[in-house]
Design a protein around this motif. Structure first.
Motif, PDB file in Angstrom:
ATOM      1  N   PRO A  13       0.825  -1.206   0.000  1.00 13.15           N
ATOM      2  CA  PRO A  13       0.000   0.000   0.000  1.00 13.15           C
ATOM      3  C   PRO A  13       0.864   1.263   0.000  1.00 13.15           C
ATOM      4  CG  PRO A  13       0.131  -0.869   2.226  1.00 13.15           C
ATOM      5  CD  PRO A  13       0.930  -1.802   1.352  1.00 13.15           C
ATOM      6  N   GLN A  14       1.466   1.562  -1.147  1.00 14.49           N
ATOM      7  CA  GLN A  14       2.407   2.680  -1.256  1.00 14.49           C
ATOM      8  C   GLN A  14       1.787   4.002  -0.791  1.00 14.49           C
ATOM      9  OE1 GLN A  14       5.957   2.925  -3.078  1.00 14.49           O
ATOM     10  NE2 GLN A  14       5.597   4.329  -1.384  1.00 14.49           N
ATOM     11  N   ALA A  15       0.487   4.174  -0.985  1.00 16.11           N
ATOM     12  CA  ALA A  15      -0.188   5.411  -0.599  1.00 16.11           C
ATOM     13  C   ALA A  15      -0.703   5.380   0.832  1.00 16.11           C
ATOM     14  CB  ALA A  15      -1.342   5.691  -1.563  1.00 16.11           C
ATOM     15  N   GLY A  16      -0.309   4.363   1.595  1.00 14.15           N
ATOM     16  CA  GLY A  16      -0.831   4.223   2.946  1.00 14.15           C
ATOM     17  C   GLY A  16      -2.179   3.522   2.941  1.00 14.15           C
ATOM     18  N   LEU A  17      -2.754   3.386   4.135  1.00 16.90           N
ATOM     19  CA  LEU A  17      -4.032   2.697   4.282  1.00 16.90           C
ATOM     20  C   LEU A  17      -5.156   3.599   4.761  1.00 16.90           C
ATOM     21  CD1 LEU A  17      -2.789  -0.648   5.887  1.00 16.90           C
ATOM     22  CD2 LEU A  17      -3.698  -0.329   3.572  1.00 16.90           C
ATOM     23  N   LEU A  18      -4.819   4.788   5.256  1.00 16.15           N
ATOM     24  CA  LEU A  18      -5.828   5.629   5.896  1.00 16.15           C
ATOM     25  C   LEU A  18      -6.105   6.927   5.169  1.00 16.15           C
ATOM     26  CD1 LEU A  18      -4.607   5.174   9.598  1.00 16.15           C
ATOM     27  CD2 LEU A  18      -6.284   3.818   8.328  1.00 16.15           C
ATOM     28  N   GLY A  69       2.121  -5.913   2.929  1.00 11.78           N
ATOM     29  CA  GLY A  69       3.002  -4.762   3.045  1.00 11.78           C
ATOM     30  C   GLY A  69       2.429  -3.672   3.927  1.00 11.78           C
ATOM     31  N   GLY A  70       3.325  -2.868   4.471  1.00 16.52           N
ATOM     32  CA  GLY A  70       2.952  -1.676   5.231  1.00 16.52           C
ATOM     33  C   GLY A  70       3.964  -0.588   4.953  1.00 16.52           C
ATOM     34  N   ILE A  71       3.672   0.636   5.408  1.00 17.81           N
ATOM     35  CA  ILE A  71       4.585   1.750   5.134  1.00 17.81           C
ATOM     36  C   ILE A  71       4.405   2.860   6.156  1.00 17.81           C
ATOM     37  CG2 ILE A  71       2.921   2.711   3.477  1.00 17.81           C
ATOM     38  CD1 ILE A  71       5.344   3.873   1.936  1.00 17.81           C
ATOM     39  N   ASP A  72       5.501   3.333   6.707  1.00 15.15           N
ATOM     40  CA  ASP A  72       5.584   4.539   7.531  1.00 15.15           C
ATOM     41  C   ASP A  72       4.332   4.805   8.360  1.00 15.15           C
ATOM     42  OD1 ASP A  72       8.102   4.936   6.488  1.00 15.15           O
ATOM     43  OD2 ASP A  72       7.441   6.295   4.927  1.00 15.15           O
TER      44      ASP A  72
END
Length: 402
Positions: free
Chosen positions: A151-156, A177-180
């Protein structure tokens, strides 16, 4: 088959017998005997190493093989993501063709294990994931590929992101996957609840991009480590990048290494310049799994990357200031069996900077023959006389797929 006149890890000239998918015998050069008609590969005195494992690559954004274009991205993950979103559909070739082409280049240069991210968001839906899955199928007899639903654009930040991520897991992705969690989604508890919750529900491992700086990055890492242990997911979680984790005090670094060991959380680096270096020697001493990857490859994020993990191995040694042969060779070990132990958790981790695994009886015959006087010289010169084996079969010769 017999691999004749090769030098495993730069040692004595040897003959290596491969039976099925495994290394079956290693004997002094000229001593190996087999039945008439048995296939042979002429090592010609070249080095024999485990094949490379690229454990952090974004195949879905590649532009390798296309005309060079000026870099148009701006600062920060969100800005770069928007730049990619504006351009990725307008490339001179379709995404399925681009991904398959780049994966083939990687195999031809010696990579037989890959962990690739595939961006899934409300803009791309599953299109980019499907391109990576298609490339995996195209090259299924040449390379082993794990696919991370990323989720390159985040999840929220965008409505529908969580649903697209779960759809990607149902469509065949292997890793969540996760990110920042702090700097991008600005709600680390909710972000990690979603990532680890999906991982538990689907029985899959986790890979979190962590670009966050300094104390913020260490805070996010603490939350990831806590959840890993609390959920019993030791050995199933990886922190990618971790740029800001290693610029603290010596005691902070030591404590974080110990926590990575306790939780058996792995890490992957792309050997970036201008940042605090990973404590590679401490990782090896304590048994932290660490692998190397090329990240994006001449894409909308960066003009760097050329599908050659030997080149990236040089970059890992260079950015760490390594000069001693033992440490340069350790970078080769990280780029080969270090990464392989992330893709396949049944493989043992590196046990020190002098550990040179992957070429003994019983090891899977994922191998690469390289020209070079020594392993260190091979990293420095990065020659093109290469033969690549995957699961006991020759799949590439002289940078061309067989």
């Amino acid at each position: 088959m017999w691999i004749r006149r090769c030098r495993p890890w730069g040692g004595q000239v040897s003959d290596v017998r491969v039976e099925g998918e495994l290394v079956a015998e290693v004997v002094p050069g000229g001593a190996g005997e087999g039945p008439a008609g048995e296939e042979e590969v002429d090592g010609r005195g070249r080095l024999l190493l485990p094949a490379f494992a690229d454990v952090h690559v974004h195949l879905d954004s590649t532009r390798l093989g296309l005309p060079f274009r000026p870099h148009t991205g701006g600062p920060g993950v969100w800005t770069m993501m928007l730049n990619d979103r504006r351009h990725w559909r307008d490339a001179e070739a379709g995404i399925v063709e681009r991904v398959a082409h780049t994966l083939g280049l990687m195999v031809a240069r010696g990579t037989t294990r890959v962990r690739s991210f595939a961006q899934v968001d409300v803009d791309a839906g599953l299109e980019r994931l499907e391109a990576v899955l298609a490339a995996r199928e195209t090259h299924r007899d040449r390379v082993e590929v794990q696919v991370v639903a990323f989720p390159q654009a985040g999840l929220l930040r965008e409505e529908g992101s969580v649903q697209v991520l779960e759809d990607a897991l149902r469509a065949g992705a292997d890793v969540v996957g996760g990110i920042d969690p702090c700097s991008l989604d600005r709600d680390p508890v909710r972000h990690l609840d979603l990532v680890f919750g999906l991982a538990e529900r689907h029985g899959l491992p986790v890979d979190v991009h962590l670009h966050e700086p300094g104390e913020l990055g260490r805070f996010s890492a603490d939350l990831i480590l806590e959840r890993t242990v609390a959920l019993g997911m030791q050995g199933q979680v990886l922190v990618s990048h971790g740029y800001g984790l290693w610029d603290g005090t010596e005691s902070q670094t030591r404590a974080l290494v110990e926590r990575l060991v306790e939780a058996d959380v792995a890490t992957a680096t792309v050997a970036p310049g201008g940042r605090a270096n990973l404590p590679l020697e401490q990782f090896a001493e304590h048994g932290v799994r660490v692998g190397l990857g090329e990240d994006g490859q001449r894409d909308y994020w960066s003009p760097y990357g050329n599908a050659d993990m030997l080149d990236r191995t040089w970059q890992l040694a260079f950015t760490h200031g390594f000069r001693r042969d033992e440490l340069v060779e350790h970078c080769l070990a990280v780029a080969t069996r270090g990464g392989a132990s992330i893709v396949d958790r049944a493989l043992p981790r590196l046990t020190g900077v002098s550990d040179r695994p992957g070429l003994t009886v019983g090891d899977r015959a994922d191998l690469v023959l390289l020209d070079g006087e020594t392993p260190t010289s091979a990293v420095m010169d990065r020659g093109t006389d290469r033969t690549v084996l995957h699961r006991g079969r020759v799949v590439a010769e002289a940078l061309e797929l067989v």
